[in-house]
Design a protein around this motif. Structure first.
Motif, PDB file in Angstrom:
ATOM      1  N   GLU A 318       0.792  -1.228   0.000  1.00 52.68           N
ATOM      2  CA  GLU A 318       0.000   0.000   0.000  1.00 52.68           C
ATOM      3  C   GLU A 318       0.825   1.278   0.000  1.00 52.68           C
ATOM      4  O   GLU A 318       0.296   2.351  -0.275  1.00 52.68           O
ATOM      5  N   TYR A 319       2.102   1.196   0.355  1.00 52.94           N
ATOM      6  CA  TYR A 319       2.905   2.416   0.369  1.00 52.94           C
ATOM      7  C   TYR A 319       3.740   2.511  -0.883  1.00 52.94           C
ATOM      8  O   TYR A 319       4.305   1.537  -1.350  1.00 52.94           O
ATOM      9  N   ASP A 320       3.834   3.722  -1.350  1.00 56.25           N
ATOM     10  CA  ASP A 320       4.606   3.970  -2.549  1.00 56.25           C
ATOM     11  C   ASP A 320       5.918   4.616  -2.135  1.00 56.25           C
ATOM     12  O   ASP A 320       5.929   5.778  -1.729  1.00 56.25           O
ATOM     13  N   MET A 321       6.983   3.860  -2.104  1.00 54.06           N
ATOM     14  CA  MET A 321       8.259   4.493  -1.777  1.00 54.06           C
ATOM     15  C   MET A 321       9.416   3.748  -2.416  1.00 54.06           C
ATOM     16  O   MET A 321       9.282   2.606  -2.850  1.00 54.06           O
ATOM     17  N   THR A 322      10.548   4.427  -2.483  1.00 55.82           N
ATOM     18  CA  THR A 322      11.727   3.819  -3.097  1.00 55.82           C
ATOM     19  C   THR A 322      12.315   2.798  -2.120  1.00 55.82           C
ATOM     20  O   THR A 322      12.015   2.808  -0.933  1.00 55.82           O
ATOM     21  N   ASP A 323      13.203   1.956  -2.646  1.00 51.86           N
ATOM     22  CA  ASP A 323      13.835   0.955  -1.791  1.00 51.86           C
ATOM     23  C   ASP A 323      14.640   1.615  -0.679  1.00 51.86           C
ATOM     24  O   ASP A 323      14.652   1.141   0.457  1.00 51.86           O
ATOM     25  N   ALA A 324      15.319   2.714  -1.039  1.00 51.85           N
ATOM     26  CA  ALA A 324      16.145   3.399  -0.027  1.00 51.85           C
ATOM     27  C   ALA A 324      15.263   3.955   1.081  1.00 51.85           C
ATOM     28  O   ALA A 324      15.613   3.866   2.272  1.00 51.85           O
ATOM     29  N   GLU A 325      14.111   4.519   0.695  1.00 55.98           N
ATOM     30  CA  GLU A 325      13.200   5.054   1.706  1.00 55.98           C
ATOM     31  C   GLU A 325      12.692   3.935   2.623  1.00 55.98           C
ATOM     32  O   GLU A 325      12.672   4.072   3.844  1.00 55.98           O
ATOM     33  N   TRP A 326      12.309   2.832   2.016  1.00 54.94           N
ATOM     34  CA  TRP A 326      11.799   1.704   2.794  1.00 54.94           C
ATOM     35  C   TRP A 326      12.881   1.170   3.744  1.00 54.94           C
ATOM     36  O   TRP A 326      12.629   0.901   4.912  1.00 54.94           O
TER      37      TRP A 326
END
Ligand SMILES: Nc1ncnc2c1ncn2[C@@H]1O[C@H](COP(=O)(O)OP(=O)(O)OP(=O)(O)O)[C@@H](O)[C@H]1O
Ligand SMILES: Nc1ncnc2c1ncn2[C@@H]1O[C@H](COP(=O)(O)OP(=O)(O)O)[C@@H](O)[C@H]1O
Ligand code: SF4
Ligand code: SF4
Ligand SMILES: [Mg+2]
Ligand SMILES: [Mg+2]
Lengths: 453, 372
Positions: A318-326
């Motif tokens: 459900e979340y849209d984020m980059t791998d680095a952000e995650w």
């Protein structure tokens, strides 16, 4: 040698569980969780072995590896029915051991022997070596006295001892020699299958090599099948045909030895491999070490049990984020769990955890709230918010992984309990079971583990 | 090179038992410089623990340091001299037991043992023990000592140190207990820490975390270490220089790179060759034949001759002392093996010892026998 599908399994273990009830045993009534809130008064069983399935083919060595306390010895003892299984089955030469008891079980035991970790304590100091070796033969009514003595002497020689040592006491032997006496004793009743629980862990490397070589030679000569437990992956790599990796009571990966070492699929296996020290000062040391401790087997994480330490935890859809952000979110959540902050003001926390990549959108709002809790010293609120919003929503927390991928080395089936391989899986859930002859199944990937943390 | 921090000369420690005199440490010499990690490696029974406890004069009866000299920062931790009647007695400049206890142990030289449970008292909280240790040794108030203790726990990677401060040793995992001991060792900022197999009982994953931490702390505080282990991989990972022990003696000394890449002593070579490798599949291991003999009655000549693949007749007769075999300008590389020209005792002409090294059945039965 290696277990191909054509081979005939000597041992088939299906969905085996062994729980220790709380109150008895070493853990007592109170348990100390390694993560917050540290002290839990809870009722519940120690789930030492949970839903473990594997096969061992005739003449092969299955290496079993995992960290201390992960359940290796418990699994071994349960397989041999030295411990009563909580549920599940063990088929030995096609016969369900669970259905046996009394005399038939005792007779069956003759074919299955065990060698224990500590060569010191596993030999009765008051008995001479000869009678020690003869003991199992006597118990199973094999041969007459003379015959047993002759066989004991022959076996002492086979394991690399002097038959003259028949009349000596164990204390006169070194650790390596005691382990040879153990081998001779196990071999005396002519078993098909030997479970070796860390047989060389207590020995010096120079002696380890002698014993390992002897074990291999004996395997060839007597067509033995081994379940070989060790926590040392170098030893496992040397002795095994196939390797099973265990974490917190479950199998996380099973594959051909070469496949497991050269093409590991499970992040835990990779972490273990990365942690092995290489005897070479120019190698640059171990890489990327695991952080955190193994959680309690009383209340293991839902879904994938490795998820509280996994470096590759899967981002919730459900979340849209980059791998680095995650990656930063996961790191931050674990830091909150460990309370490992020297300063807690908003700017400092942001700087330390999200300097290079901070998620926006809904995730950003939630994080902002959590950082606020941290700044206010509200650890529990911060932890709950982060766990509920992120960790618990990962597929790693909601579904138990069980997949089979196609191997690049050897022909044995490659089982990997990690959702990362789901796109490469040749089989999942129902189809993943290793051998269909018995009809028991792996937990399906669609099974939703109880969300218990 | 600057003055060493610690230097050990010809140290001998023996145990006087019913069966005879155990020559556990039999004339070892080595030194440790500031900021170095020096390894002491060898199989069990080689004398590593006796050597390290000798350094702090912690050997207990029936054991006794019977010879040699130990100097630490110019002070004599141990030294003997002959009196008028030829008897050996402690030198005047040797520190008293009182001085050892008040000024050296814990403060200047700390020691970490293999089993952390032995060093932590199970009935007191971890934090309390650490605090008391700091309070006593650093003259801080209880409050300051507590703050320092919590900081140290955080420093060695204990999660939530404020909470864990009040827990008991059994509530900690093996790895965490070992971290606490490291915190305790570091607490007085000693110049030298002796670590006797501190990670041997731990899983590789935890061992890796701890070695990583030690390397960081070592850089930060510039503490010197003597790292005792039987594991060549740990040596490779953490040591600057290494001493290899066999049966009470140091048989090879070199920088860590030279020890692995320019191995001189046949025992070290055999040890390296006998290890299974994690990074490749080896089909047949090359074990060292037999076992290490007992230290009560060590073999004459080279003590390794009963197991050495290169042994010749001369090895039974000549007892080699370590000699520097390094080329001009290269770091010291000592080995005690007569096959090198530096020894010049006729090794090349000597006949190989036959059968001995092959070991056979009897190889390495302990000498106490036990036949009834
Ligand atoms: N009799 C018992 N009662 C309660 N818990 C137990 C009992 N025996 C084992 N356990 C628990 O079961 C889990 C698995 O233990 P086990 O001895 O099988 O581990 P292991 O993998 O063999 O570890 P090691 O590498 O240290 O030998 C641990 O959490 C242990 O504390
Ligand atoms: N208290 C003791 N009494 C008699 N002998 C001992 C005692 N402690 C150690 N030794 C002997 O000293 C030798 C060296 O032992 P140790 O230093 O413990 O070896 P390591 O630490 O290298 O494994 C061994 O032969 C051992 O049996
Ligand atoms: S299933 Fe998820 S948590 Fe488990 S190993 Fe795979 S990526 Fe990591
Ligand atoms: S002196 Fe002789 S026996 Fe000793 S290590 Fe050298 S070659 Fe081997
Ligand atoms: Mg075990
Ligand atoms: Mg020791």
């Amino acid at each position: 040698m290696s277990g191909t599908d054509g081979g005939e399994p000597l041992l088939e273990v299906r969905e085996l569980c062994k729980y220790f009830s709380e109150g008895g045993g070493m853990l007592g009534g109170v348990t100390f969780d390694r993560e917050f809130p540290f002290l839990k008064r809870q009722r519940g069983d120690v789930r030492a072995v949970e839903s473990v399935s594997f096969d061992i083919e005739k003449g092969e060595t299955l290496g079993l590896v995992g960290e201390s306390g992960c359940g290796k010895s418990t699994l071994a003892r349960t397989v041999l029915r030295l411990l009563e299984p909580t549920s599940g089955s063990v088929y030995f030469k096609g016969e369900d051991l669970a259905s046996l008891s009394g005399e038939p079980l005792r007779r069956k035991r003759k074919d299955m022997q065990m060698i224990f970790q500590d060569p010191q304590s596993s030999l009765d100091p008051r008995m001479k070596v000869g009678p020690i070796v003869e003991e199992p033969m006597k118990a199973h009514g094999m041969l007459d006295e003379e015959g047993r003595e002759a066989r004991a002497k022959e076996l002492l020689e086979k394991v690399g001892l002097d038959p003259q040592h028949y009349n000596r006491y164990p204390h006169a032997f070194s650790g390596g020699q005691r382990q040879r006496v153990n081998l001779a004793r196990a071999l005396s009743v002519n078993p098909d299958f030997i479970v070796c629980d860390e047989p060389v862990s207590a020995l010096d490397v120079s002696i380890q090599a002698q014993v390992l070589n002897t074990m291999r030679d004996l395997q060839e000569e007597f067509d033995l099948t081994y379940l070989f437990i060790a926590h040392d992956l170098s030893v496992i790599r040397h002795i095994s045909d196939r390797v099973a990796v265990m974490y917190l009571g479950q199998m996380v990966e099973i594959a051909d030895k070469e496949e497991l070492f050269e093409n590991p699929q499970h992040p835990y296996t990779r972490a273990l491999l990365d942690a092995i020290p290489v005897p070479d000062p120019r190698s640059g040391g171990r890489t990327a070490l695991l952080t955190g401790d193994v959680p309690s087997p009383i209340d293991p994480p839902s879904g994938c049990r490795f998820r509280t330490r996994c470096p590759s935890l899967i981002r919730p859809a459900e979340y849209d984020m980059t791998d680095a952000e995650w990656a930063n979110v996961v790191e931050f959540q674990r830091a909150v769990k460990r309370r490992s902050f020297e300063t807690t003001n908003r700017a400092a926390v942001r700087q330390r955890h999200f300097a290079d990549a901070e998620p926006g959108g809904e995730a950003g709002t939630l994080l902002d709230e959590a950082i606020g809790h941290v700044a206010a010293g509200e650890w529990e609120e911060a932890e709950r918010l982060l766990t509920e919003s992120f960790a618990d929503r990962s597929v790693c927390a909601t579904e138990e992984p069980a997949y089979e991928v196609s191997p690049t080395h050897g022909e044995s089936r490659h089982y990997a309990a990690c959702h990362l391989v789901r796109d490469d899986a040749v089989a999942a859930g129902e189809e993943t079971e290793l051998a269909s002859s018995v009809g028991e199944r792996f937990a399906g990937s669609a099974d939703v583990g109880e969300a218990d943390d | 090179m600057s003055e060493p921090l610690l230097s050990v000369e010809n140290l001998k420690t023996q145990f006087f038992t019913e069966d005879g005199t155990v020559r556990a440490v039999d004339g070892i010499s080595f030194d440790v410089h500031e900021g170095e990690i020096v390894g002491l490696v060898g199989e069990s029974g080689a004398g590593k623990s006796v050597a390290t406890s000798s350094l702090l004069r912690l050997v207990e009866s029936p054991g006794e340091i019977v010879g040699g000299e130990i100097t630490f920062k110019g002070r004599t931790l141990f030294g003997l001299e002959e009196d008028a009647s030829g008897e050996l007695r402690p030198r005047d400049d040797m520190l008293s037991e009182e001085e050892m206890r008040r000024e050296i142990r814990g403060r200047e030289i700390a020691i970490i043992f293999q089993d952390p449970m032995e060093s932590l008292n199970p009935v007191f909280t971890v934090g309390g023990q650490l605090r008391e240790f700091i309070e006593l040794n650093r003259d801080l108030s209880e409050k300051e000592a507590k703050r320092e203790a919590i900081d140290m726990l955080r420093e060695v990677g204990i999660p939530a140190p404020e909470t864990r401060y009040d827990e008991y040793p059994h509530q900690f995992s093996g790895g965490m207990r070992q971290r606490v001991l490291i915190a305790m060792a570091l607490a007085c900022q000693p110049d030298l820490i002796i670590a006797d197999e501190p990670t041997t009982a731990l899983d590789v994953t935890v061992e890796g975390q701890i070695l990583e931490m030690v390397k960081e702390l070592q850089t930060k505080y510039d503490t010197s270490f003597i790292w005792v282990t039987h594991d060549m991989s740990v040596v490779a990972e953490i040591c600057d220089r290494v001493n290899v022990m066999y049966l009470g003696e140091i048989i090879e000394h070199a920088t860590v790179d030279d020890l692995f890449y320019d191995t001189k002593h046949p025992y070290t070579r055999a040890l390296l060759d006998s290890m299974p490798r994690p990074d490749e599949t080896v089909h047949e291991l090359n074990p060292i034949e037999g076992v290490m003999p007992e230290a009560i009655d060590p073999p004459a000549g080279c003590r390794f001759h009963s197991r050495c693949p290169d042994a010749r007749e001369v090895c039974r007769e000549v007892h080699p002392e370590p000699r520097d075999l390094a080329d001009e300008g290269e770091p010291t590389h000592r080995a005690a093996c007569v096959k090198y020209d530096a020894f010049d005792v006729g090794y090349d002409e000597s006949r190989p010892i036959e059968g001995d090294a092959a070991g056979g059945f009897g190889a390495g039965l302990t000498r106490t026998g036990g036949e009834e």
